[in-house]
Structure formats: C-alpha cells, structure tokens
Design a protein around this motif. Structure first.
Motif, PDB file in Angstrom:
ATOM      1  N   ILE A   1      44.544 -95.740 -12.115  1.00 56.49           N
ATOM      2  CA  ILE A   1      44.198 -96.500 -10.842  1.00 56.49           C
ATOM      3  C   ILE A   1      44.215 -98.143 -10.971  1.00 56.49           C
ATOM      4  CG2 ILE A   1      42.977 -94.513  -9.967  1.00 56.49           C
ATOM      5  CD1 ILE A   1      40.524 -96.296 -10.267  1.00 56.49           C
ATOM      6  N   GLY A   2      44.424 -98.460 -12.335  1.00 59.25           N
ATOM      7  CA  GLY A   2      44.342 -99.954 -12.571  1.00 59.25           C
ATOM      8  C   GLY A   2      43.308-100.658 -12.348  1.00 59.25           C
ATOM      9  N   SER A   3      42.030-100.124 -12.777  1.00 58.86           N
ATOM     10  CA  SER A   3      40.695-100.708 -13.102  1.00 58.86           C
ATOM     11  C   SER A   3      40.419-101.117 -14.402  1.00 58.86           C
ATOM     12  CB  SER A   3      39.477-100.139 -12.526  1.00 58.86           C
ATOM     13  OG  SER A   3      39.391 -98.918 -12.790  1.00 58.86           O
TER      14      SER A   3
ATOM     15  N   PRO B   1      52.593 -97.076 -13.208  1.00 62.35           N
ATOM     16  CA  PRO B   1      51.208 -96.784 -12.451  1.00 62.35           C
ATOM     17  C   PRO B   1      51.145 -97.747 -11.080  1.00 62.35           C
ATOM     18  CG  PRO B   1      50.434 -96.628 -14.522  1.00 62.35           C
ATOM     19  CD  PRO B   1      51.876 -97.457 -14.629  1.00 62.35           C
ATOM     20  N   ALA B   2      51.256 -98.823 -11.248  1.00 61.31           N
ATOM     21  CA  ALA B   2      51.045 -99.973 -10.177  1.00 61.31           C
ATOM     22  C   ALA B   2      52.103 -99.749  -9.149  1.00 61.31           C
ATOM     23  CB  ALA B   2      51.402-101.359 -10.708  1.00 61.31           C
ATOM     24  N   SER B   3      53.526 -99.326  -9.431  1.00 61.67           N
ATOM     25  CA  SER B   3      54.322 -98.925  -8.278  1.00 61.67           C
ATOM     26  C   SER B   3      54.128 -97.516  -7.697  1.00 61.67           C
ATOM     27  CB  SER B   3      55.837 -98.790  -8.802  1.00 61.67           C
ATOM     28  OG  SER B   3      55.963 -97.887  -9.733  1.00 61.67           O
ATOM     29  N   GLN B   4      53.384 -96.588  -8.344  1.00 61.30           N
ATOM     30  CA  GLN B   4      52.908 -95.310  -7.801  1.00 61.30           C
ATOM     31  C   GLN B   4      51.452 -95.668  -6.875  1.00 61.30           C
ATOM     32  OE1 GLN B   4      55.184 -93.367  -7.540  1.00 61.30           O
ATOM     33  NE2 GLN B   4      56.253 -92.864  -9.336  1.00 61.30           N
ATOM     34  N   ARG B   5      50.829 -96.452  -7.166  1.00 55.06           N
ATOM     35  CA  ARG B   5      49.861 -96.641  -6.548  1.00 55.06           C
ATOM     36  C   ARG B   5      50.347 -97.250  -5.161  1.00 55.06           C
ATOM     37  NH1 ARG B   5      47.457 -98.491 -11.391  1.00 55.06           N
ATOM     38  NH2 ARG B   5      47.727-100.945 -10.749  1.00 55.06           N
ATOM     39  N   ARG B   6      51.086 -98.168  -5.171  1.00 52.89           N
ATOM     40  CA  ARG B   6      51.629 -98.898  -4.024  1.00 52.89           C
ATOM     41  C   ARG B   6      52.381 -98.092  -3.069  1.00 52.89           C
ATOM     42  NH1 ARG B   6      52.386-103.360  -7.223  1.00 52.89           N
ATOM     43  NH2 ARG B   6      54.495-102.747  -7.721  1.00 52.89           N
ATOM     44  N   ALA B   7      53.093 -96.924  -3.620  1.00 56.15           N
ATOM     45  CA  ALA B   7      53.815 -95.923  -3.125  1.00 56.15           C
ATOM     46  C   ALA B   7      52.886 -94.873  -2.359  1.00 56.15           C
ATOM     47  CB  ALA B   7      54.749 -95.316  -3.805  1.00 56.15           C
TER      48      ALA B   7
ATOM     49  N   ALA C   1      43.238-102.087 -17.757  1.00 54.18           N
ATOM     50  CA  ALA C   1      44.557-102.362 -18.295  1.00 54.18           C
ATOM     51  C   ALA C   1      44.788-101.836 -19.741  1.00 54.18           C
ATOM     52  CB  ALA C   1      44.858-103.859 -18.416  1.00 54.18           C
ATOM     53  N   PRO C   2      45.965-101.089 -20.186  1.00 52.54           N
ATOM     54  CA  PRO C   2      46.167-100.627 -21.478  1.00 52.54           C
ATOM     55  C   PRO C   2      46.265-101.713 -22.527  1.00 52.54           C
ATOM     56  CG  PRO C   2      48.063-100.290 -20.172  1.00 52.54           C
ATOM     57  CD  PRO C   2      47.181-100.854 -19.415  1.00 52.54           C
ATOM     58  N   LEU C   3      45.680-101.572 -23.828  1.00 54.71           N
ATOM     59  CA  LEU C   3      45.648-102.461 -24.926  1.00 54.71           C
ATOM     60  C   LEU C   3      47.124-102.392 -25.255  1.00 54.71           C
ATOM     61  CD1 LEU C   3      43.590-104.398 -25.969  1.00 54.71           C
ATOM     62  CD2 LEU C   3      43.056-102.738 -27.711  1.00 54.71           C
ATOM     63  N   ARG C   4      47.619-101.259 -25.730  1.00 58.28           N
ATOM     64  CA  ARG C   4      48.785-100.934 -26.233  1.00 58.28           C
ATOM     65  C   ARG C   4      49.411 -99.823 -25.746  1.00 58.28           C
ATOM     66  NH1 ARG C   4      46.117-102.683 -30.638  1.00 58.28           N
ATOM     67  NH2 ARG C   4      45.746-100.431 -31.181  1.00 58.28           N
ATOM     68  N   GLY C   5      50.856 -99.607 -25.992  1.00 58.92           N
ATOM     69  CA  GLY C   5      51.298 -98.187 -25.439  1.00 58.92           C
ATOM     70  C   GLY C   5      51.645 -98.104 -24.094  1.00 58.92           C
ATOM     71  N   GLU C   6      52.009 -96.872 -23.813  1.00 57.49           N
ATOM     72  CA  GLU C   6      52.916 -97.066 -22.406  1.00 57.49           C
ATOM     73  C   GLU C   6      52.307 -95.641 -21.556  1.00 57.49           C
ATOM     74  OE1 GLU C   6      57.544 -97.172 -20.775  1.00 57.49           O
ATOM     75  OE2 GLU C   6      56.755 -95.478 -22.467  1.00 57.49           O
ATOM     76  N   LEU C   7      52.100 -95.973 -20.009  1.00 61.95           N
ATOM     77  CA  LEU C   7      51.646 -95.108 -19.304  1.00 61.95           C
ATOM     78  C   LEU C   7      52.774 -94.881 -18.317  1.00 61.95           C
ATOM     79  CD1 LEU C   7      49.408 -93.101 -18.357  1.00 61.95           C
ATOM     80  CD2 LEU C   7      48.308 -94.907 -17.374  1.00 61.95           C
ATOM     81  N   ARG C   8      53.247 -93.708 -17.819  1.00 62.73           N
ATOM     82  CA  ARG C   8      54.066 -93.545 -16.835  1.00 62.73           C
ATOM     83  C   ARG C   8      53.732 -92.458 -15.837  1.00 62.73           C
ATOM     84  NH1 ARG C   8      57.389 -97.512 -17.002  1.00 62.73           N
ATOM     85  NH2 ARG C   8      59.417 -96.677 -16.438  1.00 62.73           N
ATOM     86  N   ILE C   9      53.655 -92.796 -14.693  1.00 62.34           N
ATOM     87  CA  ILE C   9      53.176 -91.670 -13.448  1.00 62.34           C
ATOM     88  C   ILE C   9      54.602 -91.263 -12.693  1.00 62.34           C
ATOM     89  CG2 ILE C   9      51.946 -91.329 -11.623  1.00 62.34           C
ATOM     90  CD1 ILE C   9      50.423 -91.683 -13.942  1.00 62.34           C
ATOM     91  N   LEU C  10      54.755 -90.238 -12.793  1.00 64.91           N
ATOM     92  CA  LEU C  10      55.969 -89.569 -12.164  1.00 64.91           C
ATOM     93  C   LEU C  10      57.153 -90.505 -12.488  1.00 64.91           C
ATOM     94  CD1 LEU C  10      54.423 -89.023  -8.525  1.00 64.91           C
ATOM     95  CD2 LEU C  10      54.971 -87.295 -10.106  1.00 64.91           C
ATOM     96  N   GLY C  11      57.300 -90.835 -13.900  1.00 61.95           N
ATOM     97  CA  GLY C  11      58.271 -91.543 -14.291  1.00 61.95           C
ATOM     98  C   GLY C  11      58.487 -93.267 -14.049  1.00 61.95           C
ATOM     99  N   LYS C  12      57.428 -93.518 -13.422  1.00 55.61           N
ATOM    100  CA  LYS C  12      57.483 -94.825 -12.990  1.00 55.61           C
ATOM    101  C   LYS C  12      56.050 -95.709 -13.553  1.00 55.61           C
ATOM    102  CE  LYS C  12      60.483 -95.019  -9.151  1.00 55.61           C
ATOM    103  NZ  LYS C  12      60.589 -94.504  -8.010  1.00 55.61           N
TER     104      LYS C  12
END
Lengths: 262, 310
Positions: free
Chosen positions: A54-56, A71-77, A58-69
């Motif tokens: 949910i963006g509260s 997280p920020a773009s999926q939150r906005r969508a 921020a990741p230090l390292r590594g990658e997180l994808r939600i439905l392939g995109k």
C-alpha cells in the motif's frame, strides 16, 4: 480461465523501519484468485509486507510487482483494497458508517468526470452509492448505515472496515488481522464474506494469528519471521514441526529460494 | 493587476453593503460605531477571518495539528519582519517563513531521532526569536504589539483585499480537494492505499494553514490566531457526528466570535484580538457543558440514569 500473471510477486525483497530490518530477502509469488494467509510471530514483518504493497513503507532492495505492475500504478488503478488494523483508525472522527464505506470509493471517483466530483454525492455517479449499499448488505451493517462510527462495537467496527474494502470492488483484498478481537458471529460473517469474494475471482491476502480459520479457508499459507520460513498448503505449513521452526525464526531458510504456491 | 483592483474594491464594497444591511437590523447603540469606514473594514475582515479559521480548524482539530498550527503562527514573525524591511507585503514574507518552518519540522522528524513535538517546539521558538530580534531593531514596540496581538481597527484596504483573496483561495481549495482532504484527515493510510499522493495533500494542507494564519494576522495577531484555529473546530466536534455539519458549525462559531468579539471590544474599549478569542472560548465552554451527546451534562445524565436503573 486462470490469469497467469501473479497477484503478488516479490523478488529478493528487503524492507527496514529506521535502520531496523523487518523483511529480508523475500522471494515469492502468489497466484490470482486464491486466499493466502500470512502467519508469523508478532513483529515478524507480516504487516510490513502489506505496507510495502500500500506504499506506507518503501522497499530497501528487491522488487515487488502487483498483477505484473508496480504497486503504485495498481493503487492508482484502484486494484488494491486494504483493511487496516482496528487500532489505526480514528473512531472519534465525525463520520457515519455509510460515509466511511464510501471513502473506499474515493480512489475510483477520480475517474469520474470533473463536475461529478464537485457536487454533493447524491447527484453524482450512482454506481458508488450502489457499491456502498451492497457492501453494507454483505457485512450485515445496512441497519447501522446512519450511525456515527464511534458508536459501534468491536465486531461491528471490523465489519464496517471490511465493507469499505469490499465497496472498492478491487481485484486484490489485503487484510491486516481481520479477525483480531471480533465476536464469533462477526468472525463467521467476515469469513463467509471473504469466501464469496474469492469465488468471485478476487485475490484475498490476510495477515492472521487465527490458525483454525487459516487451516479451513486459506489456499496457501505463508510463514514469515523476518525471512520467508515456508510457503505451501495449510496442512503442510501449519504442522507442529513448521510452526516450531517459525517460532525460532529460520536462520536456515533458503536464501532467495523460490517456492511458488500450488 | 491594476485592472483587477477596481473590481476587487467593488467586491469589497458589495460585501460591506451586505454586512451593513445585517448590522442595521441591530439596536441603534450597537450599530452606531459601524457608520465609520474603518469599523466596516474591521467587521468585514473579522467575518472573513472567522470563517476561514473556522473552516481550517476542523482539519487542525481532527488531525491533531494544534501544536503545528501554533508553530506555524509563531514562525511567520521573521517573515513579517523581513518583508517590512524590504517593503514587501507582509503576506509574502510570512508565507515563506511559515512554509520553510513546516518543511524544517518535517525534515528533523524524518531524518533524526528527535520526535515531532520537540521538532516543532525547536523550530518555532527559534523562528519566533529571530523575528523578535529583527523587529526590535527596525520597528517600534507598538508595531510589534500589533503583529503579536492584532489590530483589527487599523486594517487597511490593502490588507482587507489580501484577507479576501486568502479566504477565496482557502474556500476554493477545500471545495476542490474536499474528498482527498477528508480522507487524508480521517485515514492517511487508506488515502495512500487508494493511490492518493499523500505528500502533496499533507503539504497542501500545511500551505492552507499558513495562508489562513497570515490572513488572520492583523485581526487576532500571531499569538492568538492559534485559538481561532482550535476553538471553533473543537466546539463543533462536541456538537455533531457529521463532518459537513462540523464544518458549518465551526464556521458559524468562528464568525460569531469574530463579530461579537469586535462589537464587545469596541463598546468596552478593550483589546479586540483578546475579546474575539474570549468569545470563542465562551462558546466552547457552553458546548462542553450542554452539547447533546458529548457534553458533560449529557454524559453525567446518562451515567446517572444507568445507575438509577441498576
């Protein structure tokens, strides 16, 4: 047909609060349309994983994808609905149950034409109102719609919070301890509602301490204690041996090891 | 700008005329002082300030920003002093230092182990002290008193124009951003999860707060403006469980205290800023005692009835 894009995918994900590592080297993939329970001791980073989505945090390292995109773009969508822990809400706020549930639609309202956003809500897009009423019905709180939120009992508060997440009609439901401190009828109602959401094709991801419900309802269980201790079916993961490993943490946990849920 | 000025003055005249229609309904001895232009300007300024402070105070109270409001209001002082030195409008200098201080508070909070209340106390006392030092060098103590405690009877047309402009900006911003502001105040985490830019909302709200404080400077002054940013909202919070109703009540309390306070201060010949705040505090006291659900009397009555039943 199953959408092959994972609902949530993490690769070597690390996160920290004020230089204190809370999640280390998490690699996992959760398929869409399933119910996942995240289990672990207090302070193990379960909520942090949701906070990364949910963006509260921020990741230090590594990658997180939600439905392939991202997280920020999926939150906005509007694809991510989130139900926080009860303590994080301002229950003194002067707002009714119905308006609280309506705030779940605020993200989607940004896609309405401008004039609708500037007028009182009874003149605006009726789909928001319908979604709110449906969500209130789903958690059996329609009779309380006009009450101020401060006047509710603990179980009712949880149901209102769930209704707000449902009203968003998002593809992914994130729930932080939805069953903590609720009365048995409310618990049954919440679980039945989540079952219905899953059969409607939504992805349910819940942090929980409640092993019995995880055993009965979840498709997958994630064991987290700073690192990923294990992931699999409830029967595999909630065995005494696995829970014992979870309690001591998992120094031997496969670093970067990938397990994809069945 | 120069073409706009006759228009703005026209707006002020129209608003004044409207107010005077209301004033003329009052008894003769109360209405008499408002024959003077300076009294009419004071009245219009008070109404505007009461209204925007009332509006903003709902957010301040619900967001627990009382100390932040206090901090920003003190922090505008060096800006006022520097603007005075450079011959700029007060407004600009005050806005810049108010905004800088709130950014500074945020930075200290985020990057050090100092907690937010200490960060606020630190920043605003430092800024306030700087302002006092500069002003003691360049202006008379009467001038300082006016900035600190307001001087609504001495409001010039230019200051009134700025107050009007600030009120319109605040009103428009709250209307356009009503939902993001409400959600951010109610549940910032949810606002974030729904993809709102919470950083922008946060600083936008701080900017609005600064704008309101600067607009109120001449009426109630730096020290007392924080009362107008807390008391109306706190009073309204006791009286309702609906946010829109709370906004309306809070504006009503703000305007009532400003107008009644102004009239009392004139007829009693006492400081206007202080009188305005005292009226607001009295309204709060009444609500505290007599509010239908959250008042002390209602609470004790409910407890007494429960005990009587048991």
């Amino acid at each position: 047909m199953i959408d092959p894009v994972p609902a949530l995918q993490a690769r070597r994900l690390c996160a920290a609060y004020h230089q204190q590592t809370v999640l280390e080297d998490i690699t996992l993939s959760l398929p869409q349309g399933q119910w996942t329970a995240i289990v672990g001791p207090n302070g193990a980073g379960k909520s942090s994983l949701l906070n990364l989505v949910i963006g509260s945090l921020a990741p230090l390292r590594g990658e997180l994808r939600i439905l392939g995109k991202s997280p920020a773009s999926q939150r906005r969508a509007g694809n991510i609905a989130y139900m926080a822990q009860q303590e994080h809400m301002e229950w003194d706020f002067p707002i009714s149950v119905r308006d609280t549930v309506l705030t779940g639609r605020y993200g989607l309202m940004r896609h309405d034409p401008l004039w609708q956003r500037l007028v009182p809500r009874h003149w605006a897009n009726p789909s928001h109102r319908q979604a709110v009423e449906a969500a209130l019905e789903a958690v059996d709180m329609a009779d309380y719609a006009a009450r101020p939120i401060g006047a509710l009992s603990g179980g009712q508060k949880k149901r209102v919070m769930l209704a707000r997440a449902l009203a968003q009609q998002a593809r992914i439901l994130l729930l932080d301890e939805p069953l903590a401190g609720v009365d048995p009828p409310s618990e049954a109602l919440i679980l039945a509602t989540l079952e219905r959401e899953r059969s409607a094709g939504r992805t349910v991801i819940m942090v929980t301490h409640d092993m019995p419900s995880a055993r009965v309802h979840a498709d997958n269980v994630l064991l987290i204690n700073r690192t990923l201790v294990g992931m699999g079916t409830p029967d595999e993961m909630l065995s005494d041996a696995m829970l014992a490993r979870l309690a001591v943490g998992a120094p031997e946990a496969r670093h970067g090891g990938t397990r994809v849920a069945a | 700008m120069s073409q706009l000025e006759p228009f703005a003055l026209g707006v002020i005249d129209a608003l004044t005329a409207l107010l005077m229609m209301a004033v003329n309904l009052l008894p003769e001895n109360l209405a008499a002082p408002f024959e003077y232009r300076f009294m009419q300007r004071a009245l219009l300024t008070s109404v505007l300030v009461g209204a925007i402070c009332g509006l903003l105070s709902c957010y301040v109270v619900l967001k627990r920003w009382s100390l932040l409001g206090d901090a920003i209001s003190h922090a505008v002082l060096p800006g006022v002093a520097v603007a005075y030195l450079l011959g700029w409008p007060f407004f600009i200098g005050a806005f810049v230092t108010g905004a800088l201080t709130s950014l500074g508070i945020g930075a200290i909070e985020r990057h050090t182990r100092i907690k937010s209340d200490a960060a606020m106390g630190l920043m605003f006392t430092a800024a306030f002290a700087l302002g006092i030092v500069i002003i003691s060098k360049i202006a008379t103590s009467t001038h300082l008193m006016h900035i600190l405690f307001g001087n609504v009877l001495g409001v010039k047309t230019s200051a009134l124009l700025l107050t009007l402009l600030a009120s319109l900006v605040a009103l428009l911003a709250i209307w356009l951003a009503y939902r993001p502001l409400l959600l951010y105040t109610f549940d910032p985490q949810q606002a974030q999860a729904l993809g709102f830019n919470t950083g922008a909302i946060h600083y936008g709200l701080i900017m609005l707060l600064t704008l309101t404080i600067v607009a109120s400077l001449e009426t109630v002054g730096i020290i007392l403006v924080v009362a107008m940013l807390i008391t109306p909202g706190a009073t309204a919070h006791l009286l309702t469980d609906r946010f829109t109703t709370m906004l309306a009540i809070s504006v009503a309390v703000g305007v009532t205290s400003a107008v009644v306070g102004l009239m009392l201060s004139v007829s009693l010949d006492v400081a206007s800023g202080g009188t305005i705040v005292l009226v607001a505090s009295s309204l709060f006291l009444v609500a505290l005692l007599a509010a239908p659900r959250h008042g002390l009397v209602a609470r004790h009555w409910r407890r007494w009835r429960l005990n009587a039943q048991a």
